[in-house]
Scaffold this motif. Structure first.
Motif: not given
Length: 200
Positions: A69, A73-75, A95-99
């Motif tokens: 992850a 770039n996933y958190s 899960c979250k990425s910038s987009s």
């Protein structure tokens, strides 16, 4: 998030009614309700070694998930225990990425093992808590904590093992710790780590 309750890990103990399984006790943050979840030995070990901050010799599956992850770039924003059907709990890893935000279906045991690695909050739907959580009064809680804590060791031989560790120097304890980790004996490693921490 609507209609959710934040949880924290209160304890992990062997399950006497199901051989080879463990009971993970989740507690309502700021409340008195407890949600016990039966999990497998591997997931229990994965949660315990992260709580104990023991670094395994090679990455475990949940550590691999974290590396994977991170490299993309996933958190982990949070995990949610969303449902209980026919005796089985269901969870989602958010899960979250910038987009974008992605929800991944998971077993609660895996989701919680991942949450502790990302230091992500753990939530449960209010509906599941209302139906399956139980209230603990202080006396029951004290008894539960005596037999179920995140750092609990098996009773057989554990006190003897702790006593014998007191006879070793810090250098020797550090050598034993490294050997236990290399042998993937995380139970012994945790006992040695406890003894080292007591001296620091």
């Amino acid at each position: 998030m609507d209609q959710t309750v934040e949880l924290e890990i209160l304890g992990l103990s062997s399950n006497h009614s199901q051989s080879g399984s463990f009971t993970l006790v989740m507690g309502e943050v700021g409340g008195t309700r407890r949600l016990p979840i039966v999990i497998g030995m591997f997931e229990a070990q994965a949660i315990a070694i992260e709580i104990e901050k023991i670094i395994p010799n090679r990455p475990m599956t949940h550590d691999l998930f974290k590396s994977f992850a991170g490299n993309f770039n996933y958190s982990i924003d949070h995990i949610l225990i969303s449902d209980m059907r026919e005796g089985v709990y269901y969870a989602n890893i958010v899960c979250k990425s910038s987009s974008k935000v992605v929800e991944i279906d998971a077993r609660p045991s895996d989701a919680i093992a991942i949450a502790v690695r990302f230091d992500a909050p753990i939530y449960c739907s209010a509906k599941v808590m209302a139906e399956f959580a139980s209230e603990y009064i202080e006396e029951e809680e004290r008894k539960e904590e005596e037999k179920s804590t995140p750092t609990k060791r098996p009773a057989s031989g554990s006190s003897k093992a702790s006593d014998s560790l007191k006879d070793y120097s810090l250098d020797k304890l550090n050598q034993l710790l490294e050997k236990a980790i290399n042998n993937e004996d995380y139970e012994k490693a945790a006992r040695i780590r406890d003894e080292i921490n007591r001296r620091n």
